[in-house]
Design a protein around this motif. Sequence first.
Motif, short mmCIF file in Angstrom:
data_model
loop_
_atom_site.label_atom_id
_atom_site.label_comp_id
_atom_site.label_asym_id
_atom_site.label_seq_id
_atom_site.Cartn_x
_atom_site.Cartn_y
_atom_site.Cartn_z
N SER A 174 60.89 63.81 71.27
CA SER A 174 59.99 64.95 71.52
C SER A 174 58.66 64.78 70.79
O SER A 174 57.62 65.21 71.27
N ARG A 177 55.14 62.92 72.32
CA ARG A 177 54.00 63.46 73.08
C ARG A 177 52.79 63.63 72.17
O ARG A 177 51.68 63.20 72.50
N LEU B 9 56.11 72.70 76.31
CA LEU B 9 55.24 71.61 76.71
C LEU B 9 55.91 70.25 76.51
O LEU B 9 55.87 69.37 77.37
N ASN B 10 56.54 70.12 75.38
CA ASN B 10 57.27 68.88 75.08
C ASN B 10 58.34 68.61 76.12
O ASN B 10 58.50 67.50 76.60
N GLU B 11 59.10 69.65 76.44
CA GLU B 11 60.20 69.47 77.40
C GLU B 11 59.68 69.11 78.78
O GLU B 11 60.24 68.23 79.45
N TRP B 13 56.80 67.69 79.45
CA TRP B 13 56.21 66.36 79.37
C TRP B 13 57.31 65.28 79.44
O TRP B 13 57.20 64.31 80.18
#
Lengths: 191, 239
Positions: A174, A177, B9-11, B13
Amino acid sequence: MESKKFEELHALLVSNDDNQLNRGYQILFESLRNKMIGHYIKKFKLNEESAQDLAHESLITIMEKAHTVKEPKAFVGWCWIVTDRKALDYLRKMNREKIEFNTDKFDIEIKQQKNINVDNIDQRVCIQKGTERFKEEYPIRHYALELFAQGYTHAEIAQLIDKPTPGATKEFISQCRKIIDTFIGHCKEIK
Amino acid sequence: MSINNEKKLNEEWLAFIRGDVVINANKKWRLHAKLVRAVILNTMAEEERHLNMSYDRDLLKFKNALIEKGILKNKKESINNRFLKWLGTLVFGATIVWAANELIRFDKPIPTESQIEIDNPEYESEKPLSYITDKFGTFTAFWPYLKIFSPERFDDPIQIVNTLCGHGGLEKLNLKDCLVLAEQNDADALFNLGLMYEKGISVKQNFQKAYEYYKKAEALENDQAKFNIEYLKEKKLIN
């Protein structure tokens, strides 16, 4: 993802039938050879030649000792343990230290934007260059991201990059990003 | 950005990186993730292509190493072995069948218990009761007339019961008795006559006459005569 396939492969490798054994070694080679070489290069930073030699040795060891794995479900995990041990033995022989995973320390606050000159390049090239630099600086994270993109589960990735739990692996990925954004964030501005 | 938004957002992405479909995702990040995914997959495909260049060579090397270690069997070798085993079995089987039909015979009587009890020294040095021999008592294998094993010629007269032609050894051959039997087309007597003329027993040695008697005996299917004819020819004792 691969567990089922490797259970079948294990059955072939422990078989007494020559035809099945012949099929088994080919499937083993096809399934693991390229992955192993990539694993050695990306995780242990070995050169391609050494990686190929180690992959060859690992595959032979797997063929020789497949019968010692009593639980077929554990076969795929065992294969990767053999793979890693070969590399560690090799590094020990070469008097080199194991590549430390903390080279990928997540410290986004102090990272500067690693912008590159974006004149005359399109967004795709910009991202490619940024990703290459990300790979150089964070090889393990890049490797984890590659495995993730291929559809490996967190548990499988955890085993390959030596993370203690799938949860820790999920967290590790995670963070990618934000880190990768420091390399390619500026590319978003390119039309 | 709140923690929840950051997490979302991380998920999203990561879902794009994995190639999943995400509805209502941030467009900027979607493009960003898709491009990153494309770059990663392209790089991997290139690496794969590069590694596959030595794929066949390495597979062969791997196979040879496994054969060397005895994990795999060499297919060519095992086919050869199988063929040799098959051939060996065939030859052995054929030999046994042929020998059973042609060669195996019993030369000695099977001693009964009462006979063994008799103190007979002959039985002590008894040969095996049965063995593979040709018609002349010589051990032979698949090829019956193999010269290494078979005798070149026969010097002993054939025993003919109740006559003096052949009874009691070479020196006791009786010409008169043999001639009587020869007139009755007795092949064994003809052979014995040939032997007498060849050796000059009771008659003057005459190889030509010996040859003639042998020929007659051979015509009556006497196998020993064949050998002795060959011998006479080989030694050039006849014209």
